[in-house]
Design a protein around this motif. Structure first.
Motif, PDB file in Angstrom:
ATOM      1  N   LEU A 530       0.784  -1.147  -0.044  1.00  0.00           N
ATOM      2  CA  LEU A 530       0.100   0.043   0.105  1.00  0.00           C
ATOM      3  C   LEU A 530       0.903   1.375  -0.001  1.00  0.00           C
ATOM      4  O   LEU A 530       0.255   2.192  -0.717  1.00  0.00           O
ATOM      5  CB  LEU A 530      -0.847  -0.008   1.161  1.00  0.00           C
ATOM      6  N   PRO A 531       1.893   1.348   0.709  1.00  0.00           N
ATOM      7  CA  PRO A 531       2.692   2.613   0.752  1.00  0.00           C
ATOM      8  C   PRO A 531       3.110   2.954  -0.814  1.00  0.00           C
ATOM      9  O   PRO A 531       3.199   4.221  -1.176  1.00  0.00           O
ATOM     10  CB  PRO A 531       3.815   2.149   1.414  1.00  0.00           C
ATOM     11  N   LEU A 566      -4.701   1.228   8.025  1.00  0.00           N
ATOM     12  CA  LEU A 566      -4.167   0.506   7.126  1.00  0.00           C
ATOM     13  C   LEU A 566      -2.786  -0.477   7.623  1.00  0.00           C
ATOM     14  O   LEU A 566      -2.041   0.251   8.569  1.00  0.00           O
ATOM     15  CB  LEU A 566      -3.404   1.626   5.930  1.00  0.00           C
ATOM     16  N   GLU A 568       0.414  -2.971   6.172  1.00  0.00           N
ATOM     17  CA  GLU A 568       1.437  -2.712   4.775  1.00  0.00           C
ATOM     18  C   GLU A 568       1.086  -3.061   3.643  1.00  0.00           C
ATOM     19  O   GLU A 568       1.397  -2.503   2.510  1.00  0.00           O
ATOM     20  CB  GLU A 568       2.874  -3.307   5.200  1.00  0.00           C
ATOM     21  N   GLN A 583       0.213   0.059  10.101  1.00  0.00           N
ATOM     22  CA  GLN A 583       1.535   0.425   9.656  1.00  0.00           C
ATOM     23  C   GLN A 583       1.955   1.805   9.659  1.00  0.00           C
ATOM     24  O   GLN A 583       1.243   2.542   8.622  1.00  0.00           O
ATOM     25  CB  GLN A 583       1.689  -0.384   8.389  1.00  0.00           C
ATOM     26  N   THR A 586       2.666   3.144   5.893  1.00  0.00           N
ATOM     27  CA  THR A 586       1.263   3.312   5.041  1.00  0.00           C
ATOM     28  C   THR A 586       0.810   4.688   5.567  1.00  0.00           C
ATOM     29  O   THR A 586       0.329   5.399   4.650  1.00  0.00           O
ATOM     30  CB  THR A 586       0.476   2.114   5.359  1.00  0.00           C
ATOM     31  N   SER A 589       2.705   7.562   4.430  1.00  0.00           N
ATOM     32  CA  SER A 589       2.545   7.934   2.906  1.00  0.00           C
ATOM     33  C   SER A 589       1.129   8.387   2.618  1.00  0.00           C
ATOM     34  O   SER A 589       1.031   9.164   1.623  1.00  0.00           O
ATOM     35  CB  SER A 589       3.023   6.561   2.259  1.00  0.00           C
ATOM     36  N   HIS A 590       0.252   7.830   3.261  1.00  0.00           N
ATOM     37  CA  HIS A 590      -1.366   8.438   2.955  1.00  0.00           C
ATOM     38  C   HIS A 590      -1.305   9.923   3.307  1.00  0.00           C
ATOM     39  O   HIS A 590      -1.777  10.686   2.312  1.00  0.00           O
ATOM     40  CB  HIS A 590      -2.064   7.646   3.996  1.00  0.00           C
TER      41      HIS A 590
END
Length: 612
Positions: A530-531, A566, A568, A583, A586, A589-590
């Motif tokens: 997801l990241p 979230l 990873e 995580q 994640t 990064s969101h």
């Protein structure tokens, strides 16, 4: 009694914490993972990793697991509310770690559960099956007072108090109450060392004090939330990610745990099960930047100091991860546990701390540079450390390393790692110039140019016009999406535009992204990462391609749990979150992608030149 027989999906859990310890609460109201007194301590409730022996703290209504009607956080807080229904009535369960002003130095270390009858009449039971040291130690249960039971084993202990009836049944402790509408059953589970419990000086809080703790905790989280400066369509998700990062921080030191859990698998039944409850230099630096972007500068400052302090101010002692208190020895070992839904081995500790990951040098200097730009230039002692980091980057950049993905096979010449070394030297030069610091400028400039030339000649595919994962090899890697974040190349550089598109084309899995597509020496496969999806969304937004950015951002954000958490990884086929949860990488990064989208929207009228 009717009880669930196996762990629910990872995304069914909620996080509660107090910037010291943390716990995961299922939709059924069962605490199946809890580590005290720190996130990286041994679990006292751990059936997430072994349903038979791990331990839990469950709620039963009229002797059975009640039906969950809804679950949500009380607005702008980490207080969890679970609505429960039965044939005889309805109740709400409030779960939280009690927090207070000054709690960084004097934490309560209290896990509080409040059952409130909302309709009808019901009997509520809180079942406490404490199992210390990841389930290896069954506790010695004793009556501590008329309203309290103690559970001790090894160097861990819990004092379980309630305003209801408390009793012991074998190696289980119970708190029970018969409730009518408007009445509450309160349970406080306080961590303390066994010798402190044996001294008998711990006092159970009164019902009024427990209710005050609830109000105080909600107010504490809301006060912290008021620091967040973000306005846009993604505000709710950004706030939840920020609250999650705050909960994963360790207040006494400023460290930020990479996740609240260990050994949750990247794929069901797989062997890629790692312990992420420690503080990675990379994650801490990126999280500090994300929080600073939202106006949470104190957290950024504490994280920066943690990095410098934990390495003892010497670049050669800089590890890629530390314990939350700054501990260096995090020996990886395997536990004899069943694992989450049979995923073995179950690992605690992490030997990645022994790896060479060259990008760490760049993260340290990038963080120092960003902090300087915000008006906080390094002092004499910090500058000596940063100068050492630059020298270490110059000394080691030619070596193969394990990279951002902690490659457990043969080290390789990862382009992302080399760019990290370039960033360390470049930021060192900028700091030296702007802060009038003494430095071997000519030698550093020569090294910086040499690293760039190597990346642009050996880390770039001239036929496709894209950067590549490793020197002299054609494969791609989502870590390349971070090259602009490091400052190595502009987001809108044509090479970066082509790289972003190539990554999406070659590493897509049902719209999501894998980290890479090559044999990494480990058995099994992983899901979408997801990241990486948020990194691509940020790239697109910074390139002015708002439609593509929004598409990727919404896809990745849509993988979040109903509570906005979230992990990873994400299995797009099963539609399930996988890997350790929640995580840090994640969530930060969101935030970064949401900030980029918001700023892209402000520039929406400007021409982009990059197609539709």
């Amino acid at each position: 009694m009717s009880r669930p027989s196996e762990a629910p999906p990872i995304g069914d859990y909620a996080l509660i914490g107090d910037c010291h310890g943390a716990a995961l609460v299922s939709r059924a109201g069962s605490i199946d993972w809890c580590c005290l007194p720190r996130i990286d301590s041994e679990s006292c409730f751990g059936r997430l990793l072994d349903w038979r022996t791990g331990g839990h703290c469950a709620i039963l209504i009229d002797g059975e697991s009640a039906q969950t009607e809804s679950q949500s956080y009380i607005e702008d807080s980490l207080v969890l509310e679970t609505k429960l229904g039965t044939s005889h009535g309805a109740a709400r369960l409030l779960d939280f770690f009690a927090t207070r002003e000054g709690g960084a130095d004097h934490p309560r270390r209290e896990l509080v559960r409040i059952v409130e009858c909302e309709r009808g009449e019901l009997r509520a039971d809180i079942e406490v099956a404490a199992r210390f040291d990841y389930g290896a130690v069954r506790p010695w249960l004793r009556r501590a007072a008329a309203d309290a039971v103690s559970a001790v084993g090894g160097d861990s202990g819990l004092l379980i108090s309630s305003d209801g009836e408390t009793h012991i049944d074998g190696d289980l402790a119970f708190a029970r109450g018969r409730l009518h509408a408007g009445e509450r059953l309160r349970v406080v589970i306080r961590f303390a060392r066994p010798h402190v419990i044996d001294e008998g000086n711990l006092r159970a809080p009164s019902p009024r004090e427990v209710d005050e703790r609830l109000s105080e905790t909600i107010a504490w989280w809301r006060t912290w939330r008021e620091r967040i400066r973000f306005d846009g369509p993604d505000t709710a998700g950004v706030v939840r990610s920020a609250l999650t990062l705050k909960a994963l921080s360790y207040a006494p030191t400023g460290a930020i745990a990479a996740a609240a859990t260990c050994s949750l698998p990247e794929t069901l039944g797989g062997e890629r099960n790692w312990d992420y409850r420690y503080s990675w230099i990379r994650d801490s630096a990126l999280a500090a930047h994300a929080l600073a972007e939202l106006g949470c500068e104190p957290e950024a400052a504490r994280s920066r100091h943690f990095i410098v302090r934990s390495s003892a101010g010497h670049a050669e002692d800089l590890q890629v991860l530390f314990g939350l208190g700054g501990e260096r020895r995090l020996c990886e070992r395997t536990l004899e546990l069943d694992g989450y839904k049979g995923a073995r081995p179950v690992r605690v500790g992490n030997r990645a701390g022994e790896q060479l990951q060259l990008d760490a040098y760049g993260e340290v200097l990038n963080l120092a540079w960003r902090w300087h730009v915000r008006g906080h230039s390094p002092d004499d002692d910090e500058w000596r450390f940063f100068g050492e980091v630059v020298e270490a980057a110059i000394a080691h950049w030619r070596k193969p390393d394990s990279g951002i993905w902690e490659w457990r096979g043969e080290p390789r010449h990862f382009v992302h790692s080399k760019a990290g070394c370039w960033a360390a030297v470049d930021r060192g030069l900028r700091l030296a110039r702007e802060c009038a610091r003494a430095a071997p400028m000519r030698r550093w400039e020569q090294a910086r140019d040499e690293i760039r030339e190597a990346i642009e000649s050996r880390g770039y595919d001239t036929q496709r016009g894209t950067f590549v994962q490793c020197f002299d090899e054609p494969d791609l890697d989502c870590a390349l999406l971070l090259l602009p974040v490091m400052g190595f190349v502009a987001f809108d550089d044509e090479r970066m535009v082509r790289t972003a598109d190539a990554v999406r084309e070659e590493l897509a899995i049902d719209g999501f992204l894998r980290r890479y597509d090559r044999d990494d020496g480990l058995p099994g496969e992983e899901c979408a990462f997801l990241p990486c999806c948020f990194w691509l969304a940020e790239c697109y937004a910074r390139q002015g391609r708002e439609r593509q950015a929004r598409e990727m951002f919404d896809l990745a954000a849509g993988a979040a749990s109903p509570l906005g958490l979230l992990s990873e990884q994400f299995d797009p086929h099963a539609r399930e979150l996988m890997g350790n949860f929640p995580q840090t990488l994640t969530h930060l990064s969101h935030i970064a992608a949401a900030v980029a989208l918001a700023e892209s929207g402000e520039r929406a009228d400007a021409p982009t030149g990059f197609g539709p």
